[in-house]
Design a protein around this motif. Structure first.
Motif, PDB file in Angstrom:
ATOM      1  N   GLN A 234       0.833  -1.218   0.000  1.00 27.59           N
ATOM      2  CA  GLN A 234       0.000   0.000   0.000  1.00 27.59           C
ATOM      3  C   GLN A 234       0.863   1.262   0.000  1.00 27.59           C
ATOM      4  O   GLN A 234       0.504   2.274  -0.592  1.00 27.59           O
ATOM      5  CB  GLN A 234      -0.960  -0.009   1.203  1.00 27.59           C
ATOM      6  N   ARG A 236       3.824   1.548  -1.422  1.00 28.57           N
ATOM      7  CA  ARG A 236       4.286   1.707  -2.811  1.00 28.57           C
ATOM      8  C   ARG A 236       3.174   2.266  -3.711  1.00 28.57           C
ATOM      9  O   ARG A 236       3.418   3.087  -4.583  1.00 28.57           O
ATOM     10  CB  ARG A 236       4.751   0.365  -3.372  1.00 28.57           C
ATOM     11  N   ARG A 237       1.946   1.794  -3.481  1.00 29.53           N
ATOM     12  CA  ARG A 237       0.827   2.274  -4.283  1.00 29.53           C
ATOM     13  C   ARG A 237       0.644   3.779  -4.074  1.00 29.53           C
ATOM     14  O   ARG A 237       0.447   4.532  -5.037  1.00 29.53           O
ATOM     15  CB  ARG A 237      -0.463   1.542  -3.894  1.00 29.53           C
ATOM     16  N   ARG A 238       0.730   4.200  -2.819  1.00 27.84           N
ATOM     17  CA  ARG A 238       0.564   5.635  -2.547  1.00 27.84           C
ATOM     18  C   ARG A 238       1.686   6.447  -3.183  1.00 27.84           C
ATOM     19  O   ARG A 238       1.457   7.528  -3.719  1.00 27.84           O
ATOM     20  CB  ARG A 238       0.504   5.894  -1.035  1.00 27.84           C
ATOM     21  N   ARG A 240       3.155   5.817  -5.842  1.00 20.35           N
ATOM     22  CA  ARG A 240       2.923   5.882  -7.293  1.00 20.35           C
ATOM     23  C   ARG A 240       1.465   6.210  -7.605  1.00 20.35           C
ATOM     24  O   ARG A 240       0.913   5.723  -8.602  1.00 20.35           O
ATOM     25  CB  ARG A 240       3.308   4.544  -7.919  1.00 20.35           C
ATOM     26  N   ILE A 244      -0.503   3.677 -10.329  1.00 19.76           N
ATOM     27  CA  ILE A 244      -0.932   2.367  -9.840  1.00 19.76           C
ATOM     28  C   ILE A 244      -2.328   2.488  -9.239  1.00 19.76           C
ATOM     29  O   ILE A 244      -2.554   3.297  -8.337  1.00 19.76           O
ATOM     30  CB  ILE A 244       0.052   1.821  -8.773  1.00 19.76           C
ATOM     31  N   ASN A 246      -4.282  -0.300  -8.027  1.00 16.10           N
ATOM     32  CA  ASN A 246      -4.576  -1.248  -6.952  1.00 16.10           C
ATOM     33  C   ASN A 246      -3.406  -2.203  -6.734  1.00 16.10           C
ATOM     34  O   ASN A 246      -2.786  -2.657  -7.686  1.00 16.10           O
ATOM     35  CB  ASN A 246      -5.831  -2.067  -7.291  1.00 16.10           C
ATOM     36  N   VAL A 247      -3.146  -2.483  -5.458  1.00 15.00           N
ATOM     37  CA  VAL A 247      -2.189  -3.522  -5.094  1.00 15.00           C
ATOM     38  C   VAL A 247      -2.920  -4.502  -4.190  1.00 15.00           C
ATOM     39  O   VAL A 247      -3.441  -4.110  -3.143  1.00 15.00           O
ATOM     40  CB  VAL A 247      -0.978  -2.932  -4.339  1.00 15.00           C
ATOM     41  N   VAL A 267      -0.988  -6.629  -9.155  1.00 18.39           N
ATOM     42  CA  VAL A 267      -0.872  -5.168  -9.206  1.00 18.39           C
ATOM     43  C   VAL A 267      -1.532  -4.681 -10.492  1.00 18.39           C
ATOM     44  O   VAL A 267      -1.331  -5.253 -11.564  1.00 18.39           O
ATOM     45  CB  VAL A 267       0.611  -4.730  -9.173  1.00 18.39           C
ATOM     46  N   ALA A 276       2.961  -2.124 -13.579  1.00 20.89           N
ATOM     47  CA  ALA A 276       2.344  -3.150 -12.739  1.00 20.89           C
ATOM     48  C   ALA A 276       3.331  -4.290 -12.499  1.00 20.89           C
ATOM     49  O   ALA A 276       3.480  -4.795 -11.382  1.00 20.89           O
ATOM     50  CB  ALA A 276       1.072  -3.678 -13.401  1.00 20.89           C
TER      51      ALA A 276
END
Ligand SMILES: [Zn+2]
Length: 462
Positions: A234, A236-238, A240, A244, A246-247, A267, A276
């Motif tokens: 999560q 990493r998702r934030r 990017r 991105i 969804n992870v 991803v 992804a």
């Protein structure tokens, strides 16, 4: 910039709704059509009606998806069939095929849909094949063609196959275990779909699945290796955000016992597959490097019983001894277990352990007998006289009925908080005389994840 797929979109997109939810323990008895119907089997408008009920048995992500779609613009729901079963064994293959064929027939016969929302668990196996979730998604994709969007939500205990990922535009997995974020994930699925239909995304997903099948007891998300992996994904998702979408990190369900078992990262990038892939790879490497942490040493029954005996022999609260909790996690009804193994109970009874609360034991015949005999009755309790679960051994012990209940109760903690739990008739049986072992016996197979399972019979777990 709009994509080719979204540009033909109508003002009120037609969105089909469906799902077939089952977590299959490959070692448990077959989940029949009746087992699904016992929980819910909804057709057409019934799905929409349930989404407006506050006490529906229907999976909450479907409710959240429908309500979010209603709130975010015009759409035309096309409710098909939505069914769910309590965790149990492999689904009866003929019933599974019939259900999927009904869905694909209706999709082919009706006017074209712009999208499908699929709410599955993701760890179903059938009596004939190891990947019915993948088969179902692939059949839906074939029925609607490549232009329609498919958004799928899954439990984090899903076992992910390549074709599940290939058939879906976005896969959204739960992020909490115990599961308390179904509503948020349903909302999220609807928002992803709005983005796709509006042309602000054209998602591409990547899957990395490891040859690592963690036991369920290492898959809690509040702490430990899995929780840290979730947090990492999560974060990493934030970092990017925008690129991105969804992870989802799936711990998998080891008792599904399939070739596609394995911890998996899915991803989904807004547009670019390479983004992804890089992140899925990074999460996979991190999980693999941490693999030793997913090994859990179990306590042998002999040691557990010795500890219980020692604890219970000393009723002095100042002895400094902490209460002990034992869990037979392989028998968890929340994971397709029968909730009625007797190895631990038999060993505790044989050892003469005192001041033990034991529950919940699933045995409708025994609960009915206790109700018939009444409060205070003494009798020879036969556990598992009617069980069809191979691991559930018969056990006969002298017992006294010390509590009876014929009402549903309302849960107060975690997954059951505020929900009606109907396990009645239920009873408490005392084994080994006053202060011995008190066993809670229930008439519906439920995971005892709330102190209310004891408290509704006047028993205090503290
Ligand atoms: Zn789960």
């Amino acid at each position: 910039m709009s994509t080719g797929r979204a540009s033909k979109q109508s003002p009120a997109p037609r969105v089909a709704l469906t799902g077939m939810m089952l977590e299959s323990n490959a070692f448990s008895p077959t989940a029949s059509e009746q087992d699904f119907r016992n929980l819910y089997y909804l057709e057409g408008g019934e799905i929409l009606e349930e989404a407006h009920s506050d006490a529906s048995p229907m999976a909450m992500e479907m409710t959240a998806f429908i309500r979010t779609m209603n709130a975010t613009g015009p759409w035309e729901p096309v409710p098909l069939t939505f069914t769910g079963c309590s965790p149990w064994g492999p689904v009866d293959h003929a019933f599974f095929r019939r259900t999927v064929e009904r869905l694909t027939d209706r999709l082919r016969e009706g006017p074209a849909v712009d999208a499908i929302y699929v709410a599955n668990h993701g760890a179903m196996v059938s009596t004939e094949t190891p990947d019915p979730d993948g088969e179902m998604l692939e059949a839906l994709r074939e029925a609607v063609g490549p232009a329609a969007r498919i958004v799928t939500t899954l439990d984090l205990h899903a076992n992910i196959s390549e074709r599940m990922v290939r058939a879906s535009d976005v896969i959204v997995g739960y992020q909490t275990n115990p599961h308390v974020d179904m509503y948020e994930r349903g909302e999220e699925a609807a928002c992803h779909l709005r983005g796709m239909l509006g042309g602000t995304s054209d998602p591409k997903s990547a899957l990395v699945r490891l040859p690592l099948t963690p036991p369920s007891v290492t898959l809690l998300t509040a702490a430990g290796p899995y929780g840290e992996l979730m947090d990492f994904g999560q974060r990493r998702r934030r970092e990017r955000a925008g690129a991105i979408l969804n992870v989802s990190v799936f711990g998998g369900f080891v008792f599904g016992d399939t070739p596609k078992n394995g911890l998996a990262a899915v991803v989904t990038a807004r547009r670019h597959q390479a983004e992804a892939r890089v992140l899925a790879q990074e999460i996979g490497e991190r999980a693999w490097n941490e693999r030793e942490r997913f090994v859990r040493d179990l306590t042998p029954i002999g040691d557990a019983v010795a500890d219980a005996r020692e604890n219970g022999a000393d009723p002095d609260a100042d002895s400094g001894r902490e209460p002990l909790i034992f869990s037979d996690a392989g028998d968890n009804p929340g994971g397709g277990g029968g909730g009625n193994t007797t190895e631990l109970l038999a060993a505790l009874a044989k050892s003469g352990a005192r001041r033990v609360l034991y529950g919940s034991f699933f045995d409708p015949a025994l609960a009915a007998e206790a109700c018939f005999l009444g409060l205070g009755a003494t009798f020879s309790a036969v556990f598992n006289r009617a069980s069809n679960v191979p691991f559930a051994q018969r056990l006969e012990l002298p017992a006294r009925v010390v509590a009876l209940n014929r009402e549903p109760f309302v849960g107060r903690r975690g997954i059951y908080a505020g929900r009606r739990v109907d396990i009645q008739p239920s009873c408490a049986l005392e084994l080994g005389g006053p202060g011995g072992i008190t066993v809670v016996v229930i008439s519906k197979r439920f995971q005892s994840a709330d102190p209310m399972f004891f408290e509704h019979l006047g028993l205090d777990v503290a």
